[in-house]
Enzyme design. Structure first.
Site, PDB file in Angstrom:
ATOM      1  N   CYS A  41       0.851  -1.198   0.000  1.00 47.92           N
ATOM      2  CA  CYS A  41       0.000   0.000   0.000  1.00 47.92           C
ATOM      3  C   CYS A  41       0.886   1.246   0.000  1.00 47.92           C
ATOM      4  O   CYS A  41       1.822   1.344   0.786  1.00 47.92           O
ATOM      5  CB  CYS A  41      -0.903  -0.008   1.229  1.00 47.92           C
ATOM      6  SG  CYS A  41      -1.772   1.558   1.505  1.00 47.92           S
ATOM      7  N   CYS A  79      -4.708   0.689   0.141  1.00 46.21           N
ATOM      8  CA  CYS A  79      -5.643  -0.254   0.752  1.00 46.21           C
ATOM      9  C   CYS A  79      -7.063   0.109   0.350  1.00 46.21           C
ATOM     10  O   CYS A  79      -7.447   1.275   0.422  1.00 46.21           O
ATOM     11  CB  CYS A  79      -5.589  -0.180   2.278  1.00 46.21           C
ATOM     12  SG  CYS A  79      -4.080  -0.794   2.999  1.00 46.21           S
ATOM     13  N   CYS A  86      -6.357   0.960   6.682  1.00 41.34           N
ATOM     14  CA  CYS A  86      -5.227   1.808   6.273  1.00 41.34           C
ATOM     15  C   CYS A  86      -5.019   2.931   7.291  1.00 41.34           C
ATOM     16  O   CYS A  86      -3.895   3.193   7.718  1.00 41.34           O
ATOM     17  CB  CYS A  86      -5.513   2.386   4.889  1.00 41.34           C
ATOM     18  SG  CYS A  86      -4.056   3.006   4.038  1.00 41.34           S
TER      19      CYS A  86
END
Lengths: 188, 288
Positions: B238, B263, B269
């Site tokens: 990510c 994400c 996240c």
């Protein structure tokens, strides 16, 4: 003649009772406690609450003859038609009735099978059963007083019909639990 | 809450949906028909999920709604607001705080618990519908557990592409009995359904079907011995939080081929970034 009231708080109490039944159906044998109702004899609180939560004019009911004294209360609060067992959506009984007398669905529409609400003496002590199946990570133990001694064998005949078959909701006092057709039951 | 019954639906409708839900739980993976109501938003916007949520929700519940993993997209925001207004329930974006999670097309990255319920919005509940257009016929196939057609479709994929080319709405077998559509979640999420501790409920409003998977139930993604099921994800960490184990969205950032992988689960996240994880395109969160 006067009838006693239904739920103290119809919307919230029905929701709470439904979540208890849903969780019991999803995790067979798990015991829940319900509140908010004074039951008409001979029904216990849990039986009365489940009826008010799930039954209405769309669900024909079968009542076993021993529930006669509560018939007017049920008719008034649910509006459900009283019918013979083989045409019922729900059954209410104070002792396990013959499961073969109720609709158990078809292969294409197994959801049309009846749900029977069986009032038992206790869900805390008594005959012990081992439950296994969807909803249970490991086999669970359920203790019941008030089911026939050969219940495990009777249930096996119902369970073998899966996906057809009857679902049971067991009620004792303010406690309830559920046995969906998907669960297998053995004597402990 | 003035002018509405609690959670918008009338009690009669809730009872009807509740009865369908109980049968759905008793027959894992089987589609139960229900009388889908007209809702104040059109079919296709999650009306099935909304009706299921409305029928189970109580005043003490904490609701989270996600759309493709995100808490802040239009569908998620409007459904969350709908229930805040019509049921007065608390809402949250934190997966761990929610008791009921309504989702469109994702399962949160965080493992769900026994005391949580996840409600999926389903556009097409019948996994066989692209292979057999007749509803009468697919109902019969489901009744007889006749799923040969789906296996042929998977085999044809292997013959043509060398692999099973389904990346979302990947068909599953529930409790080794019913072939079920997991709703259009990425195949990446399929393994999370297997033996999930939380109860999983599915609502298809337009198609008027409800189905369910009880907790701790076997959910198997269809495959072949020599072509086992595998999940696909972008081969990147990510960009914002550096996670390598979460499902990623590709975001185009300019018109010169710039892109960012982040994400899809915004709560996951944000939680990682708050804990100090930083990806290559991210920045250190300012201390609060």
């Amino acid at each position: 003649m006067t009838l006693s009231a239904g739920f103290t708080n119809p919307v919230a109490d029905a929701q709470a009772c439904f979540r208890s039944v849903l969780d019991a159906m999803a995790r067979p044998g798990r015991i829940h406690t319900i509140t908010g109702i004074v039951a008409p004899a001979p029904l216990c609180e849990a039986t009365a609450a489940v009826l008010l939560t799930l039954a209405d004019h769309e669900t024909p009911l079968w009542l076993d003859s021993s529930t006669k004294a509560a018939r007017d209360w049920i008719a008034f609060h649910t509006g459900a038609a009283i019918v013979p067992a083989d045409r019922s959506t729900f059954g209410v009984a104070l002792a396990l009735p013959d499961l073969a007398g109720f609709p158990n669905g078809t292969d294409e529409m197994p959801e049309t099978a009846a749900t029977i609400i069986v009032q038992v003496d206790s869900l805390e002590a008594g005959q012990r059963f081992v439950l296994a199946g969807p909803g249970l990570r490991e086999p669970a133990i359920l203790a019941v007083t008030g089911l026939p001694p050969d219940f495990a064998a009777l249930w096996q005949r119902n369970h073998a019909l899966f996906p057809r078959g009857i679902d049971l909701i067991l009620c004792a006092g303010v406690r309830l639990t559920a046995l969906p057709r998907s669960v297998s039951i053995k004597d402990a | 809450m003035k002018g509405y019954n609690f959670a918008y639906l009338d009690e009669q409708t809730k009872r009807m949906i509740r009865r369908a839900l109980l049968k759905a739980v008793a027959i894992p993976g089987h589609q139960v028909p229900f009388g889908s109501r007209e809702m104040p938003l059109p079919y296709g916007w999650g009306t099935g999920g909304i009706q299921v949520t409305a029928s189970i929700l109580g005043a003490a519940d904490v609701l989270k709604v996600i759309d493709q993993g995100a808490d802040d997209t239009t569908n998620a925001v409007s459904i969350r607001r709908f229930f805040a207004r019509t049921a007065g329930v608390a809402t949250t974006t934190a997966t761990a705080e929610a008791t009921v999670i309504q989702t469109r097309h994702r399962i949160p990255e965080k493992q769900l618990r026994e005391d949580q319920i996840i409600v999926y919005q389903v556009p097409q509940p019948e996994p066989l519908f692209r292979l057999e257009s007749s509803r009468i016929e697919t109902k019969r196939m489901q009744g007889l557990a006749d799923y040969g057609l789906m296996h042929v479709k998977l085999y044809e994929d292997v013959a043509r592409f060398g692999q099973i080319s389904i990346s979302y709405d990947y068909p599953v077998m529930v409790n080794e009995r019913y072939l079920m559509s997991p709703s259009p979640i990425p195949a990446f999420d399929n393994p999370k359904m297997d033996m999930m501790p939380a109860l999983q409920l599915f609502g298809a409003g337009r198609e008027k079907r409800i189905y369910a998977i009880p907790p701790w139930t076997r959910v198997r993604s269809l495959d072949f011995d020599d072509h086992p099921f595998r999940t696909i994800n972008a081969p990147h960490p990510c960009g914002l939080c550096g996670a390598t184990d979460s499902y990623l969205d590709e975001v185009v950032t300019d018109d010169r081929g710039g892109r960012l992988f982040v994400c899809s689960d915004t709560d996951h996240c944000a939680e990682r970034r708050a804990a100090g994880h930083v990806g290559t395109d991210g920045f250190q969160e300012a201390a609060e």
